[in-house]
Write a protein that holds these residues in place. Structure first.
Motif, PDB file in Angstrom:
ATOM      1  N   THR A  18       1.099  -0.958  -0.034  1.00 41.15           N
ATOM      2  CA  THR A  18       0.301  -0.172   0.246  1.00 41.15           C
ATOM      3  C   THR A  18       1.209   1.079  -0.050  1.00 41.15           C
ATOM      4  O   THR A  18       0.719   2.293  -0.579  1.00 41.15           O
ATOM      5  CB  THR A  18      -0.942  -0.037   1.114  1.00 41.15           C
ATOM      6  N   LEU A  19       1.835   1.289   1.087  1.00 39.09           N
ATOM      7  CA  LEU A  19       2.766   1.836   1.227  1.00 39.09           C
ATOM      8  C   LEU A  19       3.985   2.491  -0.379  1.00 39.09           C
ATOM      9  O   LEU A  19       3.851   3.534  -1.289  1.00 39.09           O
ATOM     10  CB  LEU A  19       3.848   2.214   2.494  1.00 39.09           C
ATOM     11  N   ASN A  52     -11.569  -3.017   3.677  1.00 40.09           N
ATOM     12  CA  ASN A  52     -10.879  -3.300   4.877  1.00 40.09           C
ATOM     13  C   ASN A  52     -10.122  -4.626   5.131  1.00 40.09           C
ATOM     14  O   ASN A  52      -9.656  -5.242   6.300  1.00 40.09           O
ATOM     15  CB  ASN A  52     -12.807  -4.262   5.832  1.00 40.09           C
ATOM     16  N   GLY A  53      -9.339  -4.382   4.020  1.00 41.63           N
ATOM     17  CA  GLY A  53      -7.880  -5.429   4.255  1.00 41.63           C
ATOM     18  C   GLY A  53      -6.928  -5.485   5.227  1.00 41.63           C
ATOM     19  O   GLY A  53      -6.473  -4.537   5.655  1.00 41.63           O
ATOM     20  N   SER A  54      -6.079  -6.017   5.529  1.00 41.61           N
ATOM     21  CA  SER A  54      -5.526  -5.591   6.451  1.00 41.61           C
ATOM     22  C   SER A  54      -4.027  -4.496   5.773  1.00 41.61           C
ATOM     23  O   SER A  54      -3.452  -3.911   6.586  1.00 41.61           O
ATOM     24  CB  SER A  54      -4.342  -7.315   7.289  1.00 41.61           C
ATOM     25  N   GLY A  55      -3.879  -4.740   4.780  1.00 41.20           N
ATOM     26  CA  GLY A  55      -2.949  -4.245   4.187  1.00 41.20           C
ATOM     27  C   GLY A  55      -3.264  -2.612   3.786  1.00 41.20           C
ATOM     28  O   GLY A  55      -2.756  -1.214   3.380  1.00 41.20           O
ATOM     29  N   THR A  91      -0.014   1.799   9.843  1.00 40.23           N
ATOM     30  CA  THR A  91       0.772   3.051   9.599  1.00 40.23           C
ATOM     31  C   THR A  91      -0.028   3.817   8.234  1.00 40.23           C
ATOM     32  O   THR A  91       0.202   4.933   7.981  1.00 40.23           O
ATOM     33  CB  THR A  91       1.744   1.543   8.991  1.00 40.23           C
ATOM     34  N   VAL A  92      -0.674   2.879   7.231  1.00 43.55           N
ATOM     35  CA  VAL A  92      -0.911   4.256   6.587  1.00 43.55           C
ATOM     36  C   VAL A  92      -2.583   4.813   7.465  1.00 43.55           C
ATOM     37  O   VAL A  92      -1.961   6.160   6.344  1.00 43.55           O
ATOM     38  CB  VAL A  92      -2.445   2.409   6.006  1.00 43.55           C
ATOM     39  N   TYR A  93      -2.741   4.343   7.833  1.00 43.36           N
ATOM     40  CA  TYR A  93      -3.841   6.390   8.200  1.00 43.36           C
ATOM     41  C   TYR A  93      -2.543   7.446   8.662  1.00 43.36           C
ATOM     42  O   TYR A  93      -3.304   8.995   8.542  1.00 43.36           O
ATOM     43  CB  TYR A  93      -4.796   5.453   9.543  1.00 43.36           C
ATOM     44  N   GLU A  94      -1.226   6.864   9.359  1.00 41.79           N
ATOM     45  CA  GLU A  94      -0.537   7.971   9.400  1.00 41.79           C
ATOM     46  C   GLU A  94      -0.264   8.748   8.317  1.00 41.79           C
ATOM     47  O   GLU A  94       0.202  10.030   8.371  1.00 41.79           O
ATOM     48  CB  GLU A  94       0.434   7.573  10.592  1.00 41.79           C
TER      49      GLU A  94
END
Length: 694
Positions: free
Chosen positions: A322-323, A343-346, A351-354
């Motif tokens: 994702t990043l 809603n997957g874990s990736g 971390t993605v929210y930040e």
């Protein structure tokens, strides 16, 4: 003598209209004389000098003839709403079938004809007149065609009867047109007693057949049991959604339910990005292990223009993928407003929210088991990834021929086991190149989800391509917001808290060193790492202040100096030779001299590797041709390397010098410089941003 037909609804007839009818003379003059003799009631017709006579004063034979002529000449008339009872509303007729409406219309025709005739005669006389005409086949073509349809019977003889006509008249007076529609027996929708037990055995994820569920019902329940035909008829009455509930999961069941179409006409570029991962439907050679695997591809699409703005490759859908996809998209297309994912874990992790928050965007998730809401990215998966997979011999999709797939799998595994390059499975680099080409073709191909334009080459209407939609938005004033390269590099790399020890920090099984960390001995710091480049990590304080870049094994040195090791080896060899001389002198009783004989022996691997490297370096130095990279970012980095050589006083080839002078004025150089200039570190080194298949 012929006479003119006069409408019965007027109720008055002239001598010309009556002449020749039964019961009256055959000429108008004689009709007038006959009327004067019998003192018929008469009046002058408006606008003429002719005298007309009332229907009631005419002889019975003449009246019957007029009635029969009126029925024989009957034509369809427009029915006004005022003629119907108030309770007969048109919306009620929407529940009727087409056949019910046709039967109702046929019956209305007879009721209307009787109403017209009863203005001058009794209802019984009007009905009798219609029956007489029906028996003699003298009805008008319009009414004759509706006799069979109005009866609505399956018998061979279908005609009119006095009782039937009276019933139609009564139903019309009571219920209007709707009362003339025949009743249809509705399907029995009651739930039988055995339905619950049947559904327990039929509505299962294994999707048993009707016969299998029925067989279990008979074997596991007490009689009486329905027949298999009763079971099939009852299941056919259920809606597909009700019947398949339990046989399909919540996600699959949505394919049978209504849905909402989302229109993106009002979206500007970068307003909303949609991302999702897809496991490639073909095998590729893993560059790390040499084995076959299916890569995970994460695509990021701009909803408004349908442009693929970024993608990433990984072993599975994860935070790293994702990043990486976000970094690629932000570097290519600029900043986004909304990031729409599942809603997957990736995607659903801190971390993605930040990263999204610090970039200034907003992340939102679709409902569970609702991938239809993100159909724009699901469709792109089929258009790009599935189609690309089908072009490869290693395709393993559900629609792949089983025999061909088994043969390709067997041959590829045989070659891999033998250490050979399998022909059936492409290398990772070949797959990466074909993926880049497929995405580029998609972005420049007309898309059915975009508006139509007039093609300048052919003159025909066609849909816009994603890149044309993006360019059109830029022409209308859209300008992508770009983030500083340093911010992108720092935010996109995940950060973890680690404790330092004497200038070292350990992360991801690697030991990194930075001399500036000597002041942070034993303290916690934040380490920003990049899975693409494991040679260095970024070091931040807990407050987010930049400290420096730690190098992998930056403080590693040989255990002992090489010269000391060589002197020790030489001393050990000399001592062993002296001992051999003394032992030989003892055995022979005289002086012995050892002579070293050089024998031809294969060179060591280390020496051959060094010579190969020197040869490759010499070939590289002797290469006179100057090559310009195809990638824009690579060209940008090449320009900076040439610039550094010029600043150091080094001479450049003529081709390189010429290209260096012209490229600085190119539009690509200016666009990339906005993003890339801030990535230069203190040593003049730039981080690797060009995507490589490694």
């Amino acid at each position: 003598m012929s006479h003119q037909n006069a409408p019965l609804t007027r109720g008055w007839f002239t001598a010309n209209e009556l002449a020749g009818l039964p019961g009256v003379p055959g000429t108008p003059q004689n009709v007038r004389a006959y009327a004067k003799r019998h003192a018929w009631e008469g009046q002058r017709r408006l606008g003429t000098k002719a005298v007309e006579y009332a229907f009631a004063v005419l002889p019975a034979e003449t009246q019957n003839a007029l009635l029969m002529r009126s029925a024989a000449d009957a034509e369809p008339e427009t029915v006004t709403a005022s003629d119907e009872p108030a309770e007969a509303e048109r919306p009620e007729q929407r529940a009727l079938t087409e056949k019910q409406r046709r039967v109702m219309g046929a019956r209305v025709a007879f009721v209307r004809e009787i109403q017209r005739m009863t203005q001058h005669v009794t209802q019984a006389r009007a009905i009798q007149t219609l029956l007489t005409l029906a028996e003699t086949d003298d009805l008008s073509p319009y009414l004759a065609e509706r006799v069979v349809l109005a009866n609505d019977r399956k018998t061979a003889t279908r005609t009119l009867s006095e009782r039937t006509l009276k019933r139609w008249i009564a139903d019309y007076k009571k219920h209007g047109e709707r009362g003339l529609a025949p009743k249809r027996q509705k399907a029995d929708m009651s739930v039988p007693a055995w339905a619950g037990e049947l559904l327990k055995r039929y509505q299962r994820p294994q999707k048993p057949t009707v016969e299998a569920a029925y067989q279990q019902l008979v074997e596991q329940t007490e009689p009486p049991h329905p027949s298999i035909h009763q079971v099939r008829r009852w299941l056919a009455k259920l809606s597909p959604e009700t019947r398949e509930r339990g046989r399909m999961g919540a996600h699959e069941l949505k394919t049978l339910q209504p849905f909402k179409r989302r229109k993106a006409d009002t979206l500007w570029p970068n307003d909303c990005w949609v991302a999702d991962g897809h496991t490639f439907d073909a095998e590729v050679i893993n560059p790390l292990t040499g084995q076959a695997f299916r890569p995970e591809i994460t695509l990021v699409i701009d909803w408004g223009t349908r442009r693929i703005v970024g993608f990433a490759l990984n072993l599975a859908e994860s935070t790293l993928a994702t990043l990486d996809a976000l970094r690629d998209a932000v570097s290519r297309a600029g900043m986004f407003n909304l990031f729409y994912v599942d809603n997957g874990s990736g995607f659903d992790n801190t971390t993605v929210y930040e990263v999204v928050d610090r970039l200034g965007g907003t992340i939102t998730h679709s409902l569970p088991y609702n991938s239809q809401a993100r159909g724009v990215i699901e469709r792109a998966h089929r258009s790009i990834l599935v189609q690309l997979a089908k072009t490869l011999p290693s395709y393993i999709g559900a629609d792949m021929d089983k025999e061909a797939g088994t043969r390709a799998h067997r041959l590829s595994r045989r070659d891999i086991a033998a250490g050979l390059k399998p022909k059936q499975i492409p290398t990772f680099q070949a797959f990466y190149d074909s993926l880049c080409s497929a995405i580029d073709q998609y972005n420049h191909r007309p898309h059915r989800g975009l508006p139509k334009i007039r093609d300048l080459d052919t003159g025909n209407l066609r849909h816009r391509s994603p890149m044309e939609a993006w360019t059109s938005a830029e022409a209308e004033g859209f300008e992508a917001l770009t983030a500083p390269a340093g911010v992108v590099a720092s935010l996109m790399r995940p950060q973890e808290t680690r404790k330092t020890h004497r200038g070292e920090v350990r992360i991801n099984s690697g030991l990194y060193f930075l001399d500036a960390l000597r002041d942070f001995h034993g303290e916690e710091i934040r380490v920003a790492w990049d899975y693409r480049d494991t040679g260095a990590v970024g070091i931040y304080s807990l407050d987010g202040e930049w400290i420096g870049e730690a190098i992998l094994d930056g403080n590693a040195t040989p255990a002992m100096p090489q010269s000391m090791i060589e002197r020790a080896a030489e001393k050990r060899e000399k001592g062993q030779l002296n001992r051999l001389v003394r032992k030989a002198k003892t055995l022979t009783g005289g002086d012995v001299q050892l002579t070293r004989v050089e024998s031809a022996r294969p060179e060591s691997n280390a020496r051959r590797v060094e010579e190969a490297r020197a040869s490759a370096k010499q070939l590289a130095n002797d290469e006179p041709k100057f090559q310009i990279p195809q990638d824009k970012v690579a060209r940008y980095r090449l320009w900076y390397r040439l610039e550094a050589q010029l600043q150091a006083g080094e001479a450049l080839p003529a081709d390189a010098q010429r290209w260096h002078e012209h490229y600085r004025n190119h539009s690509d150089f200016k666009a990339i410089a906005k993003v890339m200039d801030s990535e230069m570190d203190a040593s003049g080194r730039q981080p690797t941003r060009t995507r490589r298949a490694v």
